[in-house]
Design an enzyme around this catalytic site. Structure first.
Site: not given
Ligand code: BES
Ligand code: MN
Ligand code: ZN
Length: 496
Positions: A274, A349
């Site tokens: 990230k 997931r």
């Molecule tokens: N934990 C994150 C989702 C999230 C993002 C929660 C911002 C709260 C605030 C999750 O594991 C994630 O990173 N999801 C990705 C999925 C994507 C790579 C398909 C996302 O939402 O960017």
């Molecule tokens: Mn994630």
């Protein structure tokens, strides 16, 4: 922290006496005390107080002044003109708690107003609001009172001429709110102080005090069971993964509800790293796990008897270590489905899939609810007010929507047509773990759907509401404790 007081306002000599008033159509608001009303009339005439919701009036009565209680502070809090609801009282409770803490009051007496409404609703709303609104996380503040304001509120007593039959409402409100505060504590802890092992430790503690059964699957056991999702996500981390299982059994004839909560104690994204801005918030990626554990605590404490419960929290970090999952790797989930991991940041997931499939196989629940900070996409769609709800069962949805509404934690159902699942087709495996960017909250749920079979199932995407939740008097800046009270009320309201 809460109790009913036998001592009325006349004989109360404590820190803070609180009255609640409605905003009248015209004229000055009236409390339960004639002398206080004289003061309200004066302030109302000045235009400074009309009883609007959230408005308050704080004064320091002269000792021995005729007709006024012998108390340090008197506060009058406005309830406005809107319909009286549990949420209105919850907000009033939240305001009272934070106003009390802004002064130096450590305890208070709240005089219940004589209003035409359901008294149990009023008491339960105030009870929740007071406890939720008094929440502060001060563990890492070295000074007791760094901002020069805000002592902790030690105790709040409620007074009513007749409080028969509402003691339970006070207690249930307090139990639910304290459980939500506990979930906030878990979330506020830095990732290094809230690891998968901390989840296990707390679950064991809960089991010991409430007579629940706790099972922890460790890494070796999960490997053996073929839980390639959580094992894979954990590969880059130095903290071993844990699968925490808590069972609360009431009677064999009652239906069984399986709760699954995402316990990602830190989500860096893994190799699909990230951006660094805001990454510290990813310590909150365990809020789903906290919600289900704390809901279990509340249900057990309240001794609810309507449903058997099983809670599962798959817990791990997602870090980019030398052994971490790489984009393109193929894992085998519990039950045998293969998944091409295109993006290691779509890790929630993967761990949920193992937990859902395992929980359903092992405990044969009548219904399943999972709670997870799963996607940024749900925030794009619903912002920070409503939790995303996706499900394969209308009745389960209706019950959850009702429980959320009652709890001041509104949900919004998103569609989950089979069409969306097309995005998850992989060239080389049964599934891939991400679809296109569009509709990301839905494709994430579509992925989970592959692992629940025919069991009635609902998924709560709390990414937008687990922190930065709608600003309200009883919701603090950081983690909100979302879903704890919704799940608690879901169980409480259960009718077969
Ligand atoms: N934990 C994150 C989702 C999230 C993002 C929660 C911002 C709260 C605030 C999750 O594991 C994630 O990173 N999801 C990705 C999925 C994507 C790579 C398909 C996302 O939402 O960017
Ligand atoms: Mn994630
Ligand atoms: Zn995550």
């Amino acid at each position: 922290m809460l109790k009913f007081s036998k001592i009325g306002p006349k004989n109360y000599a404590g820190d803070l006496l609180v009255y609640l008033v409605r905003q009248p159509g015209k004229g000055s608001p009236r409390s339960a005390c004639g002398t206080v009303d004289e003061i309200i009339r004066r302030v109302h005439a000045l235009g400074d107080f009309s009883g609007k919701e959230g408005e308050h009036l704080l004064f320091y009565p002269e000792k021995g002044r005729h007709g006024l209680p012998d108390v340090e502070r008197i506060m009058v809090v406005g309830l406005g003109q809107e319909e009286l609801s549990r949420e209105l009282f919850r907000k009033a409770g939240g305001s009272i708690a934070s106003l009390a803490m802004k002064s130096k009051a450590q305890e208070l007496l709240l005089v219940l107003p004589d209003l035409v409404c359901d008294m149990a609703e009023m008491v339960e709303g105030l009870s929740e609001g007071l406890v939720l609104g008094a929440y502060r996380f001060r563990r890492y503040k070295s000074k007791k009172d760094p901002e020069g304001s805000g002592e902790m509120l030690q105790q709040a007593a409620l007074y009513a001429a007749d409080s028969r039959g509402v003691g339970k409402a006070l207690l249930l409100g307090e139990i639910a709110a304290q459980a939500a505060c506990l979930a906030r504590d878990m979330a506020n802890e830095p990732a290094s102080h809230w690891t998968p092992a901390h989840f296990s430790e707390y679950a064991r503690h809960l089991a010991a005090i409430h007579g629940m059964r706790c099972t922890i699957l460790d890494q070796a056991r999960m490997q053996k069971l073929g839980m390639g999702g959580i094992i894979g996500v954990n590969q880059g981390s130095a903290q071993p993964p844990e699968m925490i299982i808590l069972e609360y059994a009431v009677k064999p004839s009652a239906p069984t509800l399986l709760l699954v909560g995402k316990g990602l104690t830190f989500d860096s994204g893994g190799i699909s790293l990230k951006p660094s801005a805001g990454m510290e918030e990813m310590k909150y990626d365990m809020c789903g796990g906290a919600a289900v554990l704390c809901a279990m605590q509340a249900v057990a404490q309240a001794k609810l008897k309507r449903l058997n419960l099983v809670a599962i929290v798959p817990a791990t970090e997602n870090l980019p270590g030398p052994a971490a999952l790489k984009p393109g790797d193929v894992i085998i989930q519990y039950g045998g489905k293969t998944v091409e991991v295109v993006n290691t940041d779509a890790e929630g997931r993967l761990i949920l899939a193992d937990a859902l499939a395992y929980g359903i196989k092992k405990y044969k629940p009548d219904m399943v609810i999972d709670v997870a900070t799963l996607t940024g996409a749900v925030i794009i769609g619903l912002g920070h007010h409503r939790t995303g709800l996706l499900a394969n069962d209308d009745e389960l949805c209706a019950r959850l929507l009702a429980a959320g509404e009652r709890s001041g934690e509104p949900l919004w159902r998103l569609p989950l047509d089979q069409e969306y699942s097309k995005q998850l087709r992989s060239e080389i495996a049964d599934l891939k773990n991400v679809g296109k960017k569009d509709g990301g909250a839905i494709t994430a749920a579509a992925f989970l759907k592959e692992f629940v079979g025919e069991t009635p199932w609902a998924h709560l995407d709390i990414a937008g509401t687990a922190w930065d939740f709608t600003e309200k008097s009883y919701i603090p800046k950081g983690p909100s404790g979302i879903a704890v009270r919704t799940l608690f009320n879901f169980v409480r309201n259960w009718k077969g």
